[in-house]
Design a protein around this motif. Structure first.
Motif, PDB file in Angstrom:
ATOM      1  N   THR A  49      10.158   0.109  -1.031  1.00 43.03           N
ATOM      2  CA  THR A  49      10.881   0.497  -2.225  1.00 43.03           C
ATOM      3  C   THR A  49      11.691   1.754  -1.928  1.00 43.03           C
ATOM      4  O   THR A  49      11.440   2.466  -0.965  1.00 43.03           O
ATOM      5  CB  THR A  49       9.925   0.762  -3.392  1.00 43.03           C
ATOM      6  OG1 THR A  49       8.967   1.768  -2.989  1.00 43.03           O
ATOM      7  CG2 THR A  49       9.178  -0.504  -3.787  1.00 43.03           C
ATOM      8  N   TYR A  54       5.766   1.694  -2.385  1.00 46.48           N
ATOM      9  CA  TYR A  54       5.226   0.396  -2.012  1.00 46.48           C
ATOM     10  C   TYR A  54       6.052  -0.211  -0.885  1.00 46.48           C
ATOM     11  O   TYR A  54       7.238   0.106  -0.704  1.00 46.48           O
ATOM     12  CB  TYR A  54       5.232  -0.577  -3.201  1.00 46.48           C
ATOM     13  CG  TYR A  54       4.297  -0.204  -4.319  1.00 46.48           C
ATOM     14  CD1 TYR A  54       2.932  -0.464  -4.227  1.00 46.48           C
ATOM     15  CD2 TYR A  54       4.778   0.414  -5.477  1.00 46.48           C
ATOM     16  CE1 TYR A  54       2.065  -0.118  -5.264  1.00 46.48           C
ATOM     17  CE2 TYR A  54       3.919   0.763  -6.512  1.00 46.48           C
ATOM     18  CZ  TYR A  54       2.560   0.494  -6.401  1.00 46.48           C
ATOM     19  OH  TYR A  54       1.711   0.839  -7.409  1.00 46.48           O
ATOM     20  N   ALA A  56       6.279  -4.279   1.263  1.00 44.69           N
ATOM     21  CA  ALA A  56       5.854  -5.678   1.196  1.00 44.69           C
ATOM     22  C   ALA A  56       6.391  -6.408   2.411  1.00 44.69           C
ATOM     23  O   ALA A  56       7.429  -6.043   2.980  1.00 44.69           O
ATOM     24  CB  ALA A  56       6.339  -6.346  -0.088  1.00 44.69           C
ATOM     25  N   CYS A  57       5.657  -7.439   2.804  1.00 44.54           N
ATOM     26  CA  CYS A  57       6.068  -8.246   3.950  1.00 44.54           C
ATOM     27  C   CYS A  57       5.354  -9.586   3.877  1.00 44.54           C
ATOM     28  O   CYS A  57       4.519  -9.826   3.000  1.00 44.54           O
ATOM     29  CB  CYS A  57       5.726  -7.532   5.266  1.00 44.54           C
ATOM     30  SG  CYS A  57       3.941  -7.304   5.515  1.00 44.54           S
ATOM     31  N   PRO A  68       2.199 -13.405   1.233  1.00 45.19           N
ATOM     32  CA  PRO A  68       2.765 -12.091   0.899  1.00 45.19           C
ATOM     33  C   PRO A  68       1.691 -11.009   0.970  1.00 45.19           C
ATOM     34  O   PRO A  68       0.532 -11.246   0.617  1.00 45.19           O
ATOM     35  CB  PRO A  68       3.284 -12.274  -0.527  1.00 45.19           C
ATOM     36  CG  PRO A  68       3.425 -13.749  -0.708  1.00 45.19           C
ATOM     37  CD  PRO A  68       2.325 -14.351   0.116  1.00 45.19           C
ATOM     38  N   ARG A  70       1.218  -6.778   0.040  1.00 43.27           N
ATOM     39  CA  ARG A  70       1.770  -5.543  -0.512  1.00 43.27           C
ATOM     40  C   ARG A  70       1.093  -4.339   0.127  1.00 43.27           C
ATOM     41  O   ARG A  70      -0.129  -4.319   0.303  1.00 43.27           O
ATOM     42  CB  ARG A  70       1.561  -5.492  -2.030  1.00 43.27           C
ATOM     43  CG  ARG A  70       2.337  -4.355  -2.709  1.00 43.27           C
ATOM     44  CD  ARG A  70       1.888  -4.168  -4.132  1.00 43.27           C
ATOM     45  NE  ARG A  70       0.549  -3.566  -4.215  1.00 43.27           N
ATOM     46  CZ  ARG A  70      -0.096  -3.363  -5.358  1.00 43.27           C
ATOM     47  NH1 ARG A  70       0.432  -3.724  -6.494  1.00 43.27           N
ATOM     48  NH2 ARG A  70      -1.309  -2.793  -5.344  1.00 43.27           N
ATOM     49  N   VAL A  95      10.220 -11.470   0.713  1.00 42.37           N
ATOM     50  CA  VAL A  95       9.442 -10.690  -0.253  1.00 42.37           C
ATOM     51  C   VAL A  95      10.094  -9.325  -0.421  1.00 42.37           C
ATOM     52  O   VAL A  95      10.609  -8.741   0.535  1.00 42.37           O
ATOM     53  CB  VAL A  95       7.976 -10.538   0.192  1.00 42.37           C
ATOM     54  CG1 VAL A  95       7.286 -11.885   0.192  1.00 42.37           C
ATOM     55  CG2 VAL A  95       7.873  -9.891   1.555  1.00 42.37           C
ATOM     56  N   PRO A  97       9.352  -5.599  -2.497  1.00 45.47           N
ATOM     57  CA  PRO A  97       8.487  -4.798  -3.371  1.00 45.47           C
ATOM     58  C   PRO A  97       9.295  -4.143  -4.483  1.00 45.47           C
ATOM     59  O   PRO A  97      10.443  -3.744  -4.283  1.00 45.47           O
ATOM     60  CB  PRO A  97       7.900  -3.759  -2.414  1.00 45.47           C
ATOM     61  CG  PRO A  97       8.970  -3.569  -1.378  1.00 45.47           C
ATOM     62  CD  PRO A  97       9.617  -4.918  -1.215  1.00 45.47           C
ATOM     63  N   ARG A 102       4.777  -4.712  -8.437  1.00 47.61           N
ATOM     64  CA  ARG A 102       4.883  -6.154  -8.281  1.00 47.61           C
ATOM     65  C   ARG A 102       5.742  -6.487  -7.063  1.00 47.61           C
ATOM     66  O   ARG A 102       6.441  -5.637  -6.510  1.00 47.61           O
ATOM     67  CB  ARG A 102       5.455  -6.791  -9.547  1.00 47.61           C
ATOM     68  CG  ARG A 102       4.508  -6.722 -10.738  1.00 47.61           C
ATOM     69  CD  ARG A 102       5.109  -7.336 -11.985  1.00 47.61           C
ATOM     70  NE  ARG A 102       6.237  -6.563 -12.489  1.00 47.61           N
ATOM     71  CZ  ARG A 102       7.015  -6.974 -13.492  1.00 47.61           C
ATOM     72  NH1 ARG A 102       6.785  -8.142 -14.069  1.00 47.61           N
ATOM     73  NH2 ARG A 102       8.001  -6.207 -13.914  1.00 47.61           N
ATOM     74  N   VAL A 103       5.695  -7.749  -6.659  1.00 50.18           N
ATOM     75  CA  VAL A 103       6.451  -8.206  -5.497  1.00 50.18           C
ATOM     76  C   VAL A 103       7.295  -9.408  -5.908  1.00 50.18           C
ATOM     77  O   VAL A 103       6.774 -10.379  -6.470  1.00 50.18           O
ATOM     78  CB  VAL A 103       5.504  -8.592  -4.337  1.00 50.18           C
ATOM     79  CG1 VAL A 103       6.293  -9.197  -3.179  1.00 50.18           C
ATOM     80  CG2 VAL A 103       4.721  -7.373  -3.862  1.00 50.18           C
ATOM     81  N   VAL A 105       9.362 -12.635  -4.911  1.00 47.82           N
ATOM     82  CA  VAL A 105       9.322 -13.606  -3.824  1.00 47.82           C
ATOM     83  C   VAL A 105      10.465 -14.598  -3.993  1.00 47.82           C
ATOM     84  O   VAL A 105      10.670 -15.128  -5.097  1.00 47.82           O
ATOM     85  CB  VAL A 105       7.973 -14.362  -3.794  1.00 47.82           C
ATOM     86  CG1 VAL A 105       7.973 -15.420  -2.699  1.00 47.82           C
ATOM     87  CG2 VAL A 105       6.828 -13.390  -3.579  1.00 47.82           C
ATOM     88  N   HIS A 120       1.670 -10.293  -8.620  1.00 50.99           N
ATOM     89  CA  HIS A 120       0.898  -9.047  -8.656  1.00 50.99           C
ATOM     90  C   HIS A 120      -0.570  -9.407  -8.675  1.00 50.99           C
ATOM     91  O   HIS A 120      -0.964 -10.493  -9.140  1.00 50.99           O
ATOM     92  CB  HIS A 120       1.277  -8.179  -9.856  1.00 50.99           C
ATOM     93  CG  HIS A 120       1.006  -8.785 -11.197  1.00 50.99           C
ATOM     94  ND1 HIS A 120      -0.186  -8.653 -11.852  1.00 50.99           N
ATOM     95  CD2 HIS A 120       1.788  -9.533 -12.014  1.00 50.99           C
ATOM     96  CE1 HIS A 120      -0.136  -9.265 -13.008  1.00 50.99           C
ATOM     97  NE2 HIS A 120       1.060  -9.819 -13.132  1.00 50.99           N
TER      98      HIS A 120
END
Length: 415
Positions: A49, A54, A56-57, A68, A70, A95, A97, A102-103, A105, A120
């Motif tokens: 972010t 955060y 994500a990957c 996913p 986080r 993905v 973040p 939340r993420v 997708v 989430h």
């Protein structure tokens, strides 16, 4: 001197595009229970972010199943939260973040349908909220600006097409609040790729626009429609691409062939100074890619720290450069660094996510002082005559040099 500290995780259990979205987003539902994923053995598509809270990957377990993941990075210790859904993800899933944890997708279905969902954690399960879909051969996401929750996407033209569609795929908020489903907001001439935000609120997006065999960076205004204006035009014939922009100081990192060959350069948005192409950013036999700029330096863009990914014969390394310092500092390799990921804090701390067998989730914190700022602190007071400004033989002081142009803060600069 570079001070390094690291955090380790707690031990927790494991026309281009046609609108095909429902009028409102589906309410959040708990995904069918999925088998708990094993310990990740590989990761792809890591994104942070804008504020670094955060990441994500996509993570893969030992059986090759992708899910996913986080990363929570704003606490005293970094840790991960797996977000498995009913089925393993395809390797091409994207993905992203969001600042609220939340993420987002994006999944590709049937070769041209891009479906969007929000994930989430909900206890041991994953809650999934379906947003809708966009039909397009290709779609590239643009992460939110620092003070915005909106996610945009660009759909380049199909063969023979001439325009790029701009989509707002998520407008922030939960179901029933904000624009939750994908919405087409306009078109851009040519083939375009998003390069970064020029402001903190998500109203001015920098885009590389390819038209008539030339690529120029342009500004796309996204307030009340789509409005395009020039951003980089070093010469009529040059290809001028934006790589990175800092909304606070207006510092721009760019690549252009205006000097005669492709070189990395820098400039300041709204400044009267020309773009510079320092030799420090063009080391021999090394590809240099900027990935993070120090924020908060509103009136001093020349003191912004820039983190660089260096790829050469010796492998991938990390570099740090500041316009005022005029030299590239190469740092020792960081074991497990998720290459190309990281961010600066306003106070000059470079934070880099990493994963090793001993620490599957970590955040290295590198305190990197600004040597040029130290030189300014050690400079003589303004009341003292500088040593090289002594009067000449006639007793008259030498003529004053031209004063440097003061950088213009981005919020006051014409776009």
């Amino acid at each position: 001197m570079v001070a390094v500290t690291a955090t380790s995780p707690p031990r927790l259990p494991a026309s281009p595009g046609r609108h095909a979205a429902p009028p409102t987003a589906a309410p959040p539902t708990a995904a069918p229970p999925a088998a708990a994923p094993g310990r990740p053995v590989g990761r792809a598509g890591f994104t942070l972010t804008a504020d670094g809270t955060y990441g994500a990957c996509l993570a893969a377990d030992a059986d090759g199943n992708w899910f996913p993941e986080r990363w929570t990075l704003h606490g005293p210790e970094a840790y991960t939260v797996p977000l498995p859904c009913a089925q393993p993800e395809e390797p091409g899933t994207t993905v992203l973040p969001l600042a609220d944890g939340r993420v987002l997708v994006r999944r590709l279905v049937g070769g041209a349908d891009h479906t969007f969902s929000l994930l989430h954690p909900s206890g041991p399960d994953t809650t999934e909220q379906t947003l809708g879909s966009v039909t397009a051969p290709r779609l590239a996401l643009v992460p939110p600006a620092p003070e915005s929750a909106e996610v945009y996407a660009l759909a380049p033209p199909e063969p023979g097409g001439e325009t790029t569609a701009v989509w707002r795929v998520y407008g922030g908020g939960f179901a029933g609040a904000g624009t939750a489903h994908p919405e087409r907001v306009g078109e851009l001439p040519g083939r375009c790729a998003g390069r970064g935000w020029l402001d903190r609120t998500g109203r001015a997006l920098a885009v590389d626009q390819e038209r008539d065999g030339r690529t120029k960076a342009v500004t796309v205004g996204l307030h009340g429609g789509v409005e395009v204006s020039p951003l980089l035009m070093l010469t009529e014939e040059s290809n001028d691409r934006l790589l990175l922009a800092d909304p606070d100081s207006g510092l721009l990192l760019l690549r252009s062939d205006a000097p005669g060959r492709d070189r990395l350069g820098w400039g300041v948005l709204g400044s009267g100074r020309p773009v510079r192409f320092p030799d420090a950013l063009c080391p021999r036999d090394t590809a240099v890619t900027p990935f993070a700029v120090q924020p908060g330096q509103v009136l001093t863009p020349e003191h912004c720290g820039v983190a660089l990914r260096l790829e050469g014969p010796g492998g991938c390394r990390l570099g740090v450069w500041r316009p005022a310092a005029r030299r590239l500092v190469q740092l020792p390799p960081l074991p497990g660094w998720i290459t190309g990921s990281g961010l600066w804090t306003q106070w000059g701390e470079l934070r880099l996510p990493y994963a090793t067998p001993a620490h599957p989730c970590g955040l290295a914190r590198l305190a990197i002082p600004d040597p040029s700022a130290a030189e300014l602190l050690n400079a003589p007071p303004l009341s003292d005559p500088p040593p090289d400004r002594a009067p000449d033989e006639t007793g008259e002081p030498p003529p004053e040099e031209d004063a440097p142009t003061r950088p213009v803060p981005l919020r006051h600069a014409p776009l």
